[in-house]
Design a protein around this motif. Structure first.
Motif, PDB file in Angstrom:
ATOM      1  N   UNK A 176      17.035  41.434  26.766  1.00  0.00           N
ATOM      2  CA  UNK A 176      16.204  40.604  27.607  1.00  0.00           C
ATOM      3  C   UNK A 176      14.777  40.849  27.694  1.00  0.00           C
ATOM      4  N   UNK A 177      14.167  41.276  26.354  1.00  0.00           N
ATOM      5  CA  UNK A 177      12.796  41.606  26.143  1.00  0.00           C
ATOM      6  C   UNK A 177      11.982  40.408  26.517  1.00  0.00           C
ATOM      7  N   UNK A 178      10.791  40.705  27.067  1.00  0.00           N
ATOM      8  CA  UNK A 178       9.597  39.821  27.349  1.00  0.00           C
ATOM      9  C   UNK A 178       8.554  40.276  26.739  1.00  0.00           C
ATOM     10  N   UNK A 179       7.411  39.713  26.612  1.00  0.00           N
ATOM     11  CA  UNK A 179       6.141  39.996  25.722  1.00  0.00           C
ATOM     12  C   UNK A 179       5.187  40.395  26.732  1.00  0.00           C
ATOM     13  N   UNK A 180       4.570  41.497  26.572  1.00  0.00           N
ATOM     14  CA  UNK A 180       3.378  41.965  27.304  1.00  0.00           C
ATOM     15  C   UNK A 180       2.309  41.294  26.982  1.00  0.00           C
ATOM     16  N   UNK A 181       1.302  41.455  27.555  1.00  0.00           N
ATOM     17  CA  UNK A 181      -0.169  40.970  27.112  1.00  0.00           C
ATOM     18  C   UNK A 181      -0.740  41.464  25.983  1.00  0.00           C
ATOM     19  N   UNK A 182      -1.442  41.139  25.438  1.00  0.00           N
ATOM     20  CA  UNK A 182      -2.244  41.887  24.218  1.00  0.00           C
ATOM     21  C   UNK A 182      -2.938  43.230  24.860  1.00  0.00           C
ATOM     22  N   UNK A 183      -3.723  42.766  26.217  1.00  0.00           N
ATOM     23  CA  UNK A 183      -4.551  43.949  26.829  1.00  0.00           C
ATOM     24  C   UNK A 183      -3.570  44.900  27.166  1.00  0.00           C
ATOM     25  N   UNK A 184      -2.266  44.691  27.676  1.00  0.00           N
ATOM     26  CA  UNK A 184      -1.231  45.641  28.334  1.00  0.00           C
ATOM     27  C   UNK A 184      -0.888  46.556  26.870  1.00  0.00           C
ATOM     28  N   UNK A 185      -0.911  45.840  25.707  1.00  0.00           N
ATOM     29  CA  UNK A 185      -0.423  46.739  24.456  1.00  0.00           C
ATOM     30  C   UNK A 185      -1.519  47.455  24.085  1.00  0.00           C
ATOM     31  N   UNK A 186      -2.874  47.088  24.249  1.00  0.00           N
ATOM     32  CA  UNK A 186      -3.896  47.778  23.844  1.00  0.00           C
ATOM     33  C   UNK A 186      -4.089  49.116  24.717  1.00  0.00           C
ATOM     34  N   UNK A 187      -3.929  48.928  25.968  1.00  0.00           N
ATOM     35  CA  UNK A 187      -3.982  49.914  27.121  1.00  0.00           C
ATOM     36  C   UNK A 187      -3.087  50.896  26.498  1.00  0.00           C
ATOM     37  N   UNK A 188      -1.650  50.620  26.342  1.00  0.00           N
ATOM     38  CA  UNK A 188      -0.739  51.495  25.933  1.00  0.00           C
ATOM     39  C   UNK A 188      -1.191  52.277  24.611  1.00  0.00           C
ATOM     40  N   UNK A 189      -1.806  51.678  23.658  1.00  0.00           N
ATOM     41  CA  UNK A 189      -2.034  52.347  22.597  1.00  0.00           C
ATOM     42  C   UNK A 189      -3.169  53.198  22.781  1.00  0.00           C
ATOM     43  N   UNK A 190      -4.121  52.971  23.831  1.00  0.00           N
ATOM     44  CA  UNK A 190      -5.212  53.783  24.155  1.00  0.00           C
ATOM     45  C   UNK A 190      -4.607  55.318  24.626  1.00  0.00           C
ATOM     46  N   UNK A 191      -3.592  54.991  25.499  1.00  0.00           N
ATOM     47  CA  UNK A 191      -3.136  56.271  26.145  1.00  0.00           C
ATOM     48  C   UNK A 191      -2.327  56.930  24.981  1.00  0.00           C
ATOM     49  N   UNK A 192      -1.538  56.446  24.098  1.00  0.00           N
ATOM     50  CA  UNK A 192      -0.849  57.125  23.040  1.00  0.00           C
ATOM     51  C   UNK A 192      -1.801  57.925  22.263  1.00  0.00           C
ATOM     52  N   UNK A 193      -2.864  56.993  21.594  1.00  0.00           N
ATOM     53  CA  UNK A 193      -3.711  57.834  20.747  1.00  0.00           C
ATOM     54  C   UNK A 193      -4.607  58.759  21.436  1.00  0.00           C
TER      55      UNK A 193
END
Length: 578
Positions: A176-193
């Motif tokens: 039951x996966x749903x898509x996050x927004x591009x901004x949400x993905x970018x924000x997660x990337x920023x946290x991870x990096x």
């Protein structure tokens, strides 16, 4: 997204690690199954290192090995390259209409393989947090896992837009996966990096091929630009540029530095010269290949399926007949005249290899003078017939066109269909002229390569220091500071012996041009163009084959159809237009 359950995933991971390094005696020994429990594997350095190594194996597989031609799909169909035979396939992208179909292999491959990296990162983070390691021991391991999770999401978000955001390992299938927004993905990337940059080792403390804290800072800076936080991006990228352990190579170095008539740019792509242990201070992240070593992928006797830039990117010079229809060349040779065993699949666009004075313009200065990156050592512009039995021996193909190359007159498609693909200008960095393994020689003629040649026998750069300068220039440009942007670009151009660019001439297109001049083959061009919002404009302008098939929907790749169908518990929304 369809998930394997925890037990199967972990068992496969352990099997991968053990089969990759076992000998027969160890394989037959009956060890207790408990030896391979998560508690044991994630609490000892050997087990953890095996899991981390798998990140690097996956990165190499996706972008440099893959299956079929898919590892080069992000180069085809861009402003820099087209499918040289004039048609294309689902992986050798010619027409976007036929290649970017939700059920096709390339969109499915990049989506699924990057989510495998995300799953592995989540598995590692979860189990390290539960392990008996000390808090201090956990930091660099989790940091490296977060780096690869961020990198996987980085490649996904620029190709597909928003995708499911998964930060925990699933012990049962999740449907039951749903898509996050591009901004949400970018924000997660920023946290991870950010966590990766704070927790990983400095570049002078890591082994060749291993990512470091400044590599994480680079990708954090890139992500911050996408988030509109360019001032912060400058700060992060400056950590890369200003690191005292890195610097542009400006003098001859390495294994073949005594070869006459070459230069430092040529040295960068010679065998054994890519890693820091060779003295190369501008290498930031290098994918590792070893010849005739288990797990090293490359063989000295045939190309196999590995690192086939030579085969795909170089023209099939060896196949050209002279104007009389007789063999113009003796065969495949390891030199600048022929370039090994090319088959003319991935051809540079005219703009990528032409000069400003050529019809339609090009990247390079007039007469190819004033930039070492396009001199005769680094960009091959012609071939000489080398068959002494030919009446055209020693003459240029450009002046005496081969009979099986057609007349060269007509539309680009007509020229390609007539065999014009047998010669085009090509970049030497795609091969190792004069330095192929002896095992590739034709047993009947040691001066020639056998048909098994085609691999490129050097390690490949994922990231070099010049890209950091050009990325910081991009951040400065976003801040409206053309002067500082030009200064960074000119650091790169100065090493190449090229004239400085004036601040008023700096825009995003100029930076994209400079990226091609410096990093052709190195960057995944399709990702770069989509990241900066220039894919459609530039592919229409410079790619005669793919450009006419462009529509705005192709700014994003389709979500794979099998992922949508497997996600039975929720709607995994397809990208618009597919």
């Amino acid at each position: 997204m369809k998930k394997s359950n925890y037990t199967k995933f972990f068992a496969a991971l352990v099997l991968f690690g053990t089969l990759g390094s076992c000998n027969e005696e160890e394989f037959l020994r009956e060890d207790p199954i408990a030896l391979y429990t998560p508690e044991n594997v994630f609490s000892n350095s050997a087990g953890i290192e095996g899991v981390i190594t798998n990140f690097y194996v996956k990165e190499r597989y996706i972008y440099y090995i893959g299956a079929s031609d898919v590892s080069q799909s992000l180069l085809y169909g861009t402003d820099s390259f087209f499918s040289g035979r004039g048609t294309g396939t689902n992986e050798k992208i010619g027409s976007l209409v036929t290649a970017l179909v939700p059920s096709n292999y390339a969109p499915t491959f990049y989506y699924q393989e990057n989510f495998k990296i995300i799953a592995l990162a989540n598995l590692l983070i979860e189990n390290i947090n539960k392990s008996t390691l000390t808090a201090e021991q956990k930091i660099p391991v989790i940091a490296e896992a977060k780096f690869f999770r961020g990198k996987a999401y980085r490649d996904l978000v620029y190709l597909y837009g928003g995708v499911p955001l998964v930060t925990e390992f699933a012990t049962t299938p999740v449907l039951d996966r749903v898509r996050a927004t591009k901004i949400e993905i970018l924000n997660q990337m920023a946290l991870d990096f950010k966590d990766a940059a704070d927790g990983m080792l400095p570049i002078n403390k890591v082994k060749d091929g291993r990512v470091s804290n400044i590599v994480a800072s680079f990708y954090l800076g890139e992500t911050l630009i996408s988030l509109g936080r360019s001032a912060e991006a400058v700060t992060e990228i400056s950590k890369v540029v200003n690191d005292p352990n890195v610097g542009l190579m400006k003098g001859r170095f390495g294994t073949r530095s005594s070869v006459f008539g070459k230069d430092v740019f040529w040295d960068l792509w010679q065998r054994g010269n890519q890693n820091r242990t060779s003295g190369n201070k501008e290498a930031l992240w290098v994918v590792q290949f070893e010849t005739d070593v288990p797990g090293g992928i490359i063989k000295s006797t045939d190309a196999g399926g590995a690192n086939q830039f030579e085969r795909s990117c170089n023209p099939a010079v060896w196949s050209i007949t002279d104007p009389d229809g007789k063999p113009g060349f003796l065969g495949r040779r390891s030199n600048d005249n022929i370039g090994g065993n090319g088959v003319s699949f991935l051809q540079p666009t005219a703009y990528t290899t032409n000069t400003v004075n050529d019809i339609g313009g090009g990247l390079w200065p007039a007469n190819y003078i004033g930039d070492i990156r396009c001199n005769d050592a680094n960009l091959i512009k012609d071939a000489l017939y080398d068959n002494p039995a030919s009446a055209y021996f020693g003459k240029k193909v450009s002046q005496f066109r081969g009979k099986n190359m057609g007349t060269g007159v007509g539309t680009p498609l007509q020229v390609a269909n007539a065999g014009g693909w047998r010669f085009y200008k090509w970049f030497v960095k795609s091969t190792t002229p004069g330095d192929h393994p002896a095992g590739l020689n034709d047993p009947n003629n040691p001066l020639l390569l056998g048909s098994g040649a085609g691999a490129t026998y050097h390690d490949d750069y994922i990231l070099r220091l010049p890209e950091a300068y050009l990325l910081r220039a991009e951040a400065y440009l976003a801040l409206g500071n053309q002067g500082l942007a030009a200064a960074d670009i000119n650091v790169v151009r100065s090493r190449a012996g090229a004239a400085d660019v004036l601040p008023g001439n700096v825009n995003i297109d100029y930076i994209l041009d400079e990226r091609t001049r410096e990093m052709v083959f190195e960057e995944m061009r399709s990702i770069t163009l989509r990241r900066v919002g220039k894919y459609g404009e530039r592919v229409v302008k410079y790619n005669w084959l793919t450009g006419p098939t462009y529509a705005p929907k192709y700014d994003l790749w389709p979500i794979p159809q099998k992922e949508i169908e497997a996600n039975t518990g929720a709607v995994l929304v397809q990208n618009p237009g597919y």
